[in-house]
Design a protein around this motif. Structure first.
Motif, short mmCIF file in Angstrom:
data_model
loop_
_atom_site.label_atom_id
_atom_site.label_comp_id
_atom_site.label_asym_id
_atom_site.label_seq_id
_atom_site.Cartn_x
_atom_site.Cartn_y
_atom_site.Cartn_z
N LEU A 22 1.49 11.71 -8.35
CA LEU A 22 2.54 10.93 -7.72
C LEU A 22 2.32 10.84 -6.22
O LEU A 22 2.59 9.81 -5.60
N ASP A 23 1.82 11.93 -5.63
CA ASP A 23 1.55 11.90 -4.17
C ASP A 23 0.50 10.85 -3.84
O ASP A 23 0.62 10.13 -2.84
N HIS A 24 -0.54 10.75 -4.69
CA HIS A 24 -1.57 9.71 -4.46
C HIS A 24 -0.94 8.32 -4.53
O HIS A 24 -1.25 7.44 -3.72
N VAL A 25 -0.07 8.13 -5.52
CA VAL A 25 0.53 6.80 -5.71
C VAL A 25 1.42 6.47 -4.51
O VAL A 25 1.38 5.35 -3.98
N ARG A 26 2.16 7.48 -4.06
CA ARG A 26 3.05 7.25 -2.89
C ARG A 26 2.22 6.91 -1.65
O ARG A 26 2.58 6.03 -0.85
N GLU A 27 1.08 7.63 -1.54
CA GLU A 27 0.19 7.39 -0.39
C GLU A 27 -0.37 5.97 -0.43
O GLU A 27 -0.42 5.27 0.57
N GLU A 28 -0.76 5.53 -1.64
CA GLU A 28 -1.34 4.18 -1.78
C GLU A 28 -0.28 3.11 -1.47
O GLU A 28 -0.60 2.08 -0.88
N LEU A 29 0.96 3.39 -1.83
CA LEU A 29 2.04 2.43 -1.55
C LEU A 29 2.24 2.27 -0.04
O LEU A 29 2.45 1.16 0.46
N GLY A 30 2.11 3.39 0.66
CA GLY A 30 2.17 3.38 2.13
C GLY A 30 3.48 2.78 2.64
O GLY A 30 4.52 2.88 2.01
N ASP A 31 3.40 2.12 3.78
CA ASP A 31 4.57 1.46 4.37
C ASP A 31 4.52 0.01 3.89
O ASP A 31 4.27 -0.92 4.67
N CYS A 32 4.75 -0.17 2.61
CA CYS A 32 4.42 -1.40 1.88
C CYS A 32 5.00 -2.68 2.50
O CYS A 32 6.18 -2.74 2.85
N THR A 33 4.13 -3.69 2.60
CA THR A 33 4.59 -5.03 3.04
C THR A 33 4.11 -6.08 2.02
O THR A 33 3.86 -7.23 2.37
N ARG A 34 3.90 -5.66 0.76
CA ARG A 34 3.31 -6.55 -0.24
C ARG A 34 4.28 -7.65 -0.69
O ARG A 34 3.84 -8.61 -1.31
N CYS A 35 5.57 -7.48 -0.48
CA CYS A 35 6.51 -8.58 -0.80
C CYS A 35 7.53 -8.69 0.30
O CYS A 35 7.61 -7.84 1.20
N LYS A 36 8.35 -9.76 0.20
CA LYS A 36 9.28 -10.07 1.29
C LYS A 36 10.37 -9.02 1.50
O LYS A 36 11.00 -8.98 2.55
N LEU A 37 10.60 -8.16 0.51
CA LEU A 37 11.70 -7.19 0.63
C LEU A 37 11.47 -6.18 1.75
O LEU A 37 12.40 -5.52 2.20
N HIS A 38 10.22 -6.07 2.19
CA HIS A 38 9.95 -5.06 3.24
C HIS A 38 10.72 -5.38 4.53
O HIS A 38 11.06 -4.49 5.28
N SER A 39 11.00 -6.68 4.71
CA SER A 39 11.61 -7.05 6.00
C SER A 39 13.12 -6.78 6.03
O SER A 39 13.72 -6.78 7.10
N THR A 40 13.72 -6.55 4.85
CA THR A 40 15.17 -6.30 4.84
C THR A 40 15.53 -4.87 4.43
O THR A 40 16.69 -4.47 4.57
N ARG A 41 14.56 -4.14 3.91
CA ARG A 41 14.88 -2.77 3.45
C ARG A 41 15.07 -1.83 4.64
O ARG A 41 14.54 -2.09 5.73
#
Ligand code: URA
Length: 228
Positions: A49-68
């Protein structure tokens, strides 16, 4: 008279065929959610799970990153036998960074405790890791962007059972448009893991008379878990 191995095999094939036909009648296609590469590798080489969280990072892959406010990854036992998959973080989850902590979450906690477990015993996550504005339903591009991370989370945990909470979660995992009211209370196969859809706790807050239906589903789940 004892059955021959051939007859037994024929019976098993018949049962599998019946099961698949029943799934197809409910609009469930064989999930084209491909299990991430490495699923057949030895457990030691699977992501944690730590690897998966690391890969997700500070995700900007979809538009929701700008409002979260923050990513809500998941919480609980990283080797849980049971994973609950909800829809998306709401305002409380977005503020606290933990799934299912608002009113619906408190109801989910009560359900888990009524099943004889604690929140820490199971794993809880959502199909989306970021809150949609005004809690609107997840959009297809958001689900698509987040899907690989949900799959990798499930792969890392390796649960024996999955409980999908509500329509969007069930429809995403089973790749169907069928209504949750038709899917709930039945086990489906998700990459070899039995998956039980049930109503979302937020729906129960609006329709308390359906609590008994969810409890029936949870009793089924507990029974299957005891047998496993
Ligand atoms: N509803 C969800 O589907 N997920 C949460 O984390 C909270 C509410």
């Amino acid at each position: 008279m004892e059955k021959s191995p051939r007859e037994e095999l024929r019976e098993i094939v018949g049962q599998i065929r019946g099961h698949l036909e029943a799934q197809r009648d409910l609009g469930v296609e064989v999930a084209d959610l491909r299990w991430p590469a490495g699923a057949t590798a030895s457990p030691a080489s699977l992501p944690t799970l730590d690897h998966v969280r690391e890969e997700l990072g500070d995700c900007t892959r979809c538009k929701l990153h700008s409002t979260r406010t923050q990513i809500v990854f998941g919480v609980g036992n990283p080797k849980a036998d049971l994973v609950f998959v909800g829809e998306a973080p709401g305002a409380d989850e977005d503020a606290q960074g933990e799934p299912f902590v608002g009113r619906a979450g408190q109801l989910l906690t009560k359900i888990i405790e009524a099943m004889g477990m604690r929140r820490e015993d199971v794993y809880i996550c959502n199909i989306l890791k970021c809150r949609p504005p005004n809690n609107r339903p997840p959009e297809a591009d958001e689900i698509l962007a987040c899907q690989p991370f949900l799959l990798k989370q499930l792969q890392a945990i390796g649960p024996k059972f999955i409980c999908a909470l509500g329509g969007p979660s069930t429809q995403t995992l089973l790749q169907t448009k069928e209504a949750i009211s038709r899917l709930r209370g039945k086990f489906f196969d998700f990459h070899g893991i039995p998956l039980l859809p049930t109503f979302h706790p937020a729906y129960l807050l609006r329709n308390p008379s359906e609590k008994k239906t969810v409890w029936e589903d949870m009793k089924l789940l507990m029974q299957r878990m005891r047998q496993s």
